[in-house]
Design an enzyme around this catalytic site. Structure first.
Site, short mmCIF file in Angstrom:
data_model
loop_
_atom_site.label_atom_id
_atom_site.label_comp_id
_atom_site.label_asym_id
_atom_site.label_seq_id
_atom_site.Cartn_x
_atom_site.Cartn_y
_atom_site.Cartn_z
N ASP A 53 6.08 27.04 -20.63
CA ASP A 53 7.32 26.72 -21.35
C ASP A 53 8.28 26.15 -20.31
OD1 ASP A 53 9.70 26.56 -22.71
OD2 ASP A 53 9.69 28.63 -23.44
N VAL A 54 8.51 24.85 -20.35
CA VAL A 54 9.31 24.21 -19.31
C VAL A 54 10.77 24.65 -19.34
CG1 VAL A 54 7.80 22.20 -19.17
CG2 VAL A 54 9.79 22.15 -20.72
N LYS B 210 17.95 13.47 -24.23
CA LYS B 210 17.12 12.45 -23.60
C LYS B 210 17.95 11.56 -22.67
CE LYS B 210 12.96 13.27 -25.12
NZ LYS B 210 11.83 13.55 -24.19
N THR C 241 2.39 10.53 -32.97
CA THR C 241 2.08 11.83 -32.37
C THR C 241 2.22 12.90 -33.44
OG1 THR C 241 4.39 12.26 -31.77
CG2 THR C 241 3.04 11.07 -30.15
N TYR D 177 19.44 15.44 -29.83
CA TYR D 177 18.25 14.80 -29.27
C TYR D 177 18.65 13.63 -28.38
CZ TYR D 177 13.60 12.76 -28.93
OH TYR D 177 12.41 12.26 -28.44
N ASP E 28 0.91 23.32 -21.48
CA ASP E 28 1.60 23.21 -22.76
C ASP E 28 2.17 24.57 -23.10
OD1 ASP E 28 1.60 20.98 -25.15
OD2 ASP E 28 1.76 23.01 -25.96
#
Length: 264
Positions: free
Chosen positions: A64-65, A176, A207, A172, A42
């Site tokens: 951190d992706v 995606k 979440t 967003y 994470d």
């Protein structure tokens, strides 16, 4: 998580991104309960550690992706420790709380949202760097590890907002949608080398991200004709199925898990 799947991932080495909370944490718990050794990652290292400390055979790492060098370092560390990687579930992602507030304000005022003309470059790039660039970084690193062994199961977490785009949330939705396309293109390439890539596309899910959604916007998602918000565990169950041998014939699939809000 159903006990009928105990041992489904016995002996497997798994890595989960975004596993400090939400869907990622639920996936990590499910993999561990079903026998996997889990690398819990994470961007919040403390959150990754909090998830890992309650699991057997779990190891937390900060990741951190959006930073490709960090992604490569983490995957190298997994191979150094375990010799291989069998399962990857990429659940890391971000939303835009400011844009959500603008949409909620418009709902309360009974007027159309006005977001796009107010949306700055930094806000756009932040969402795209994590949700799109991060997906590419993680998939690339996974293939570098899995292809030489001709084996692996990969699941990316997308969004049903790709198919039912939210007014005022273009960055967003774009991030995606692009992540779905990247996953499917990589899936068609990777299967020739024994690596399966699939995507789960959740609808509204309980979440930490959902908890930060303004109340007016949450009410806007409410619909008595369909199931309420999914739990993180319900979405994790879909991801675990896609990662398992039971889904051997699923390649490049996008599984819509939105409780019946719409179909595609």
């Amino acid at each position: 998580m159903s006990g009928e799947h105990a041992g489904r991932f016995d002996g497997r080495i798994a890595l989960v991104t975004g596993a400090g909370s939400g869907i990622g944490a639920a996936v990590a718990r499910g993999l561990a309960a079903q026998g996997a050794d889990v690398v819990v990652t994470d961007v919040d290292g403390a959150a990754a550690g909090a998830t890992a400390e309650h699991l057997p055979r779990a190891h937390p790492l900060t990741l951190d992706v959006a930073e490709s060098a960090q992604v490569d370092t983490v995957f190298d560390e997994v191979v150094r420790r375990h010799g291989r990687l069998d399962v990857l579930v990429h659940a890391a992602g971000v939303d835009d709380p400011v844009a959500k507030e603008w949409i909620a304000e418009a709902l309360v005022a009974d007027r159309p949202p006005e977001v796009t003309r107010r949306l700055g470059d930094d806000a756009w790039r932040r969402v795209m760097r994590v949700n799109l660039d991060g997906t590419f970084h993680v998939l690339r690193a996974a293939l570098r590890v899995m292809v030489p062994r001709r084996s692996g199961g990969v699941v990316t977490v997308g969004s049903s907002s790709v198919f039912d785009t939210q007014a005022g949330y273009p960055h967003y939705a774009a991030s995606k949608a692009d992540a779905h396309a990247v996953s499917q293109s990589v899936a068609k390439e990777a299967i020739a080398f024994g690596v399966r890539v699939n995507t789960v596309a959740p609808g509204p899910t309980e979440t930490g991200m959902a908890a930060r959604t303004p109340a007016a916007l949450r009410r806007g998602f409410a619909d008595p004709r369909v199931r309420s918000y999914a739990t993180a565990e319900e979405i994790a169950d879909v991801a675990l199925f896609l990662a398992s041998a039971e889904a051997a014939n699923l390649v490049g699939a996008v599984v819509l898990a939105n409780g019946g809000r719409f179909t595609v």
